[in-house]
Motif scaffolding. Structure first.
Motif, mmCIF file in Angstrom:
data_model
loop_
_atom_site.group_PDB
_atom_site.id
_atom_site.type_symbol
_atom_site.label_atom_id
_atom_site.label_comp_id
_atom_site.label_asym_id
_atom_site.label_seq_id
_atom_site.Cartn_x
_atom_site.Cartn_y
_atom_site.Cartn_z
ATOM 1 N N THR A 293 4.199 14.958 16.467
ATOM 2 C CA THR A 293 4.686 13.662 17.325
ATOM 3 C C THR A 293 4.645 12.649 15.961
ATOM 4 O OG1 THR A 293 3.341 14.471 19.266
ATOM 5 C CG2 THR A 293 3.567 12.159 18.754
ATOM 6 N N LEU A 294 3.950 12.337 15.102
ATOM 7 C CA LEU A 294 4.353 11.251 14.083
ATOM 8 C C LEU A 294 5.571 11.410 13.384
ATOM 9 C CD1 LEU A 294 2.772 9.133 12.452
ATOM 10 C CD2 LEU A 294 1.823 10.761 10.958
ATOM 11 N N PHE A 295 6.000 12.727 13.082
ATOM 12 C CA PHE A 295 7.530 12.854 12.597
ATOM 13 C C PHE A 295 8.497 12.330 13.346
ATOM 14 C CE2 PHE A 295 5.835 17.523 10.762
ATOM 15 C CZ PHE A 295 4.990 16.603 9.495
ATOM 16 N N THR A 296 7.919 12.557 14.725
ATOM 17 C CA THR A 296 9.022 12.124 15.621
ATOM 18 C C THR A 296 9.057 10.456 15.794
ATOM 19 O OG1 THR A 296 8.807 13.981 16.793
ATOM 20 C CG2 THR A 296 9.978 12.166 18.165
ATOM 21 N N MET A 297 7.936 10.108 15.742
ATOM 22 C CA MET A 297 7.717 8.319 15.567
ATOM 23 C C MET A 297 8.567 8.121 14.631
ATOM 24 S SD MET A 297 3.799 8.413 16.634
ATOM 25 C CE MET A 297 3.258 6.595 16.025
ATOM 26 N N HIS A 298 8.299 8.254 13.339
ATOM 27 C CA HIS A 298 9.146 7.823 12.176
ATOM 28 C C HIS A 298 10.750 8.199 12.468
ATOM 29 C CE1 HIS A 298 6.193 6.938 8.924
ATOM 30 N NE2 HIS A 298 5.444 7.532 9.789
ATOM 31 N N LEU A 299 11.320 9.268 12.892
ATOM 32 C CA LEU A 299 12.731 9.453 13.203
ATOM 33 C C LEU A 299 13.065 8.514 14.502
ATOM 34 C CD1 LEU A 299 15.005 11.736 13.247
ATOM 35 C CD2 LEU A 299 13.867 12.541 15.452
ATOM 36 N N LEU A 300 12.396 8.251 15.386
ATOM 37 C CA LEU A 300 12.842 7.428 16.550
ATOM 38 C C LEU A 300 12.814 5.900 15.923
ATOM 39 C CD1 LEU A 300 10.879 8.703 19.599
ATOM 40 C CD2 LEU A 300 13.342 8.836 19.225
ATOM 41 N N VAL A 341 4.172 2.681 14.560
ATOM 42 C CA VAL A 341 4.895 3.133 13.284
ATOM 43 C C VAL A 341 4.399 2.462 12.332
ATOM 44 C CG1 VAL A 341 6.585 4.226 11.977
ATOM 45 C CG2 VAL A 341 6.664 4.703 14.273
ATOM 46 N N SER A 342 3.300 2.790 11.397
ATOM 47 C CA SER A 342 2.653 2.056 10.197
ATOM 48 C C SER A 342 3.638 1.842 9.112
ATOM 49 C CB SER A 342 1.268 2.272 9.935
ATOM 50 O OG SER A 342 1.430 3.424 8.806
ATOM 51 N N ALA A 343 3.331 1.019 8.339
ATOM 52 C CA ALA A 343 4.386 0.649 7.093
ATOM 53 C C ALA A 343 3.623 1.136 5.861
ATOM 54 C CB ALA A 343 4.352 -0.853 6.866
ATOM 55 N N GLU A 344 2.581 2.107 6.122
ATOM 56 C CA GLU A 344 1.785 2.842 5.204
ATOM 57 C C GLU A 344 2.791 3.862 4.244
ATOM 58 O OE1 GLU A 344 -1.461 2.541 3.875
ATOM 59 O OE2 GLU A 344 -1.448 0.700 5.078
ATOM 60 N N PRO A 345 2.892 4.056 2.926
ATOM 61 C CA PRO A 345 3.629 4.929 2.376
ATOM 62 C C PRO A 345 3.482 6.066 2.910
ATOM 63 C CG PRO A 345 2.426 3.538 0.929
ATOM 64 C CD PRO A 345 1.896 3.266 2.188
ATOM 65 N N GLY A 346 4.734 7.280 3.008
ATOM 66 C CA GLY A 346 4.814 8.397 3.716
ATOM 67 C C GLY A 346 4.496 8.257 5.030
ATOM 68 N N TRP A 347 3.687 9.339 5.496
ATOM 69 C CA TRP A 347 3.521 9.348 6.877
ATOM 70 C C TRP A 347 2.408 8.536 7.331
ATOM 71 C CZ3 TRP A 347 7.714 11.299 8.793
ATOM 72 C CH2 TRP A 347 8.212 12.823 8.370
ATOM 73 N N GLY A 348 1.626 8.020 6.403
ATOM 74 C CA GLY A 348 0.586 7.234 6.669
ATOM 75 C C GLY A 348 -0.625 7.670 7.235
ATOM 76 N N VAL A 349 -1.008 8.996 7.173
ATOM 77 C CA VAL A 349 -2.200 9.509 7.836
ATOM 78 C C VAL A 349 -2.878 10.323 6.700
ATOM 79 C CG1 VAL A 349 -0.763 11.765 8.588
ATOM 80 C CG2 VAL A 349 -2.543 11.147 9.856
ATOM 81 N N GLU A 350 -4.014 10.660 7.051
ATOM 82 C CA GLU A 350 -4.722 11.468 6.196
ATOM 83 C C GLU A 350 -5.456 12.623 6.949
ATOM 84 O OE1 GLU A 350 -8.422 11.521 3.019
ATOM 85 O OE2 GLU A 350 -7.798 9.588 3.722
ATOM 86 N N ILE A 351 -5.042 13.817 6.644
ATOM 87 C CA ILE A 351 -5.929 15.314 7.376
ATOM 88 C C ILE A 351 -7.310 15.090 7.185
ATOM 89 C CG2 ILE A 351 -5.643 17.585 7.613
ATOM 90 C CD1 ILE A 351 -2.946 15.964 7.966
ATOM 91 N N SER A 352 -8.034 15.458 8.060
ATOM 92 C CA SER A 352 -9.401 15.473 7.995
ATOM 93 C C SER A 352 -10.095 16.600 6.974
ATOM 94 C CB SER A 352 -9.980 16.014 9.346
ATOM 95 O OG SER A 352 -11.453 16.371 9.227
ATOM 96 N N PRO A 353 -10.873 16.063 6.099
ATOM 97 C CA PRO A 353 -11.340 17.249 5.103
ATOM 98 C C PRO A 353 -12.290 18.226 5.630
ATOM 99 C CG PRO A 353 -11.694 14.812 4.283
ATOM 100 C CD PRO A 353 -11.247 14.907 5.620
ATOM 101 N N ASP A 354 -12.878 17.906 6.804
ATOM 102 C CA ASP A 354 -13.801 19.026 7.548
ATOM 103 C C ASP A 354 -12.644 19.811 8.027
ATOM 104 O OD1 ASP A 354 -16.017 17.540 6.887
ATOM 105 O OD2 ASP A 354 -15.942 16.371 8.743
ATOM 106 N N TRP A 355 -11.704 19.524 8.761
ATOM 107 C CA TRP A 355 -10.780 20.492 9.252
ATOM 108 C C TRP A 355 -10.318 21.404 8.415
ATOM 109 C CZ3 TRP A 355 -6.144 22.544 8.999
ATOM 110 C CH2 TRP A 355 -5.295 23.375 9.970
ATOM 111 N N LEU A 356 -9.659 20.763 7.108
ATOM 112 C CA LEU A 356 -9.059 21.743 6.057
ATOM 113 C C LEU A 356 -10.232 22.848 5.511
ATOM 114 C CD1 LEU A 356 -7.394 18.947 3.994
ATOM 115 C CD2 LEU A 356 -6.491 20.626 5.487
#
Length: 368
Positions: A293-300, A341-356
């Motif tokens: 969904t985040l990829f799609t947001m940037h695409l749109l 859609v944020s202006a943060e570099p790249g996708w602008g998101v951080e994966i949870s370390p606990d999930w990883l």
């Protein structure tokens, strides 16, 4: 700068990819959801031999090279794995440039109108209408999609009469000021789809998704030719020749590529451009809260033929438990029916370390 290491963190439902360059720069992406553990293994077996040592900036080149090198295996899983590499390289490129991916694609950060997308068929018409009302009143959604037919139901509904009941029930509950869409998930024959389509038109439904078996494009075209509402499709398709045929034959009114099923941003941008050349809007499939969904947001925010809405899953942990707890902070906050859609570099998101830390881990590197 060359790709030096590719890591995957996966479960059966979702898998993240971290790509590292020789200078230590990193980017995060995602293989497609559903059997993601298999797609991750394919990434290490069939993608990394060609990707390691390749120029990080040459995203289109590596995306085109891999299917040629792996021409004996032209299946969906190959593209689902390629998408993990593609999306991680876009994140890396954005971080290097200090720009969001949408800016790299030629767009601008900002708001997107979202539609509340229901996956459920085990829900009564009254229950579906009630939760749509709650979402309208609490989050400001003014567009909704719900399910008709049974998935690949061969004209058999989820239970008798459900399709005929849910459409007028939802319309009556929400009134005429919201947009309504339905998804049949390949559930109807053309004859039955046209019958249901007439009922949809009578109730002001604007979008009829995947009415017939999706690989039978002539069936979808028959439905499109018979109806005045938009007939849509394409989420399952990952081959460019099929996309060209679908668009050239006029099978659909709106194209719906899935960034992760199709193989990443490079290939999805190409499909969107095909649609734009034919005058077709692009409203991608993004039916869960993984990174798709985040990829799609940037695409749109970057393509000229973006459709009216972003698809945003409304399912909670009782339906998609795996789509929660993926991020340090969710990128999907809804305000007045819109996401940002944020202006943060790249996708602008951080994966949870606990999930990883709990995921299956594999690594391929130049040093190995």
């Amino acid at each position: 700068m060359k790709i030096s290491r590719i890591e995957t963190f996966s479960t059966q439902d979702v898998g993240f990819v971290r790509v590292t360059a020789e200078d230590g720069a990193e980017g995060w992406g995602q293989v497609s959801t559903y059997h993601s553990d298999i797609s991750s293994l394919i990434l290490h077996r069939q993608i990394t031999p060609w990707a390691l040592g390749h120029d990080c900036a040459d995203i289109a080149g590596i995306v085109d090279l891999i299917p040629e090198k792996e021409h004996k295996f032209p299946g969906s899983h190959l593209f689902r794995a390629i998408g993990g590499l593609d999306t991680a390289l876009w994140d890396m490129a954005g971080k290097r440039a200090g720009k969001s991916v949408c800016e790299l694609l030629g767009g601008t950060p900002g708001r997107l109108r979202a539609y509340a997308s229901s996956m459920k068929r085990d829900i009564t018409p009254e229950q579906e209408a009630a939760r749509f009302l709650r979402l309208r009143d609490t989050l400001g959604f003014d567009a909704f999609k719900f399910r008709v037919a049974a998935e690949f139901g061969h004209d058999v509904d989820e239970w008798p009469g459900r399709s005929e009941a849910i459409v007028p029930t939802v319309r009556k509950a929400l009134g005429d000021k919201v947009a309504l869409m339905v998804d049949a998930n390949s559930g109807f024959s053309p004859k039955r789809a046209i019958e249901v389509g007439r009922m949809l038109e009578d109730n002001g439904v604007c979008h009829f998704e995947e009415p017939c078996t999706y690989w039978e494009l002539e069936q979808t075209k028959e439905v499109r030719d018979a109806l005045s509402l938009d007939v849509t499709g394409g989420e399952q398709d990952c081959y460019m020749p099929i996309w060209r045929h679908m668009i050239e034959m006029g099978a659909v009114d709106i194209i719906q590529p899935d960034v992760c099923y199709l193989g990443g941003m490079v290939r999805t941008m190409r499909v969107a451009a095909m649609g734009a050349a034919a005058g077709l809007p692009c409203t991608p499939h993004s039916a869960n809260l993984s990174l798709v969904t985040l990829f799609t947001m940037h695409l749109l925010r970057a393509i000229p033929n973006a459709g009216d809405y972003l698809e945003l899953s409304i399912e909670e942990a009782d339906y998609y438990p795996w789509q929660y707890g993926l991020y340090r902070k969710s990128p999907y906050d809804v305000v007045d029916g819109h996401v940002m859609v944020s202006a943060e570099p790249g996708w602008g998101v951080e994966i949870s370390p606990d999930w990883l830390a709990k995921a299956q881990y594999h690594v391929s590197s130049l040093e190995a």
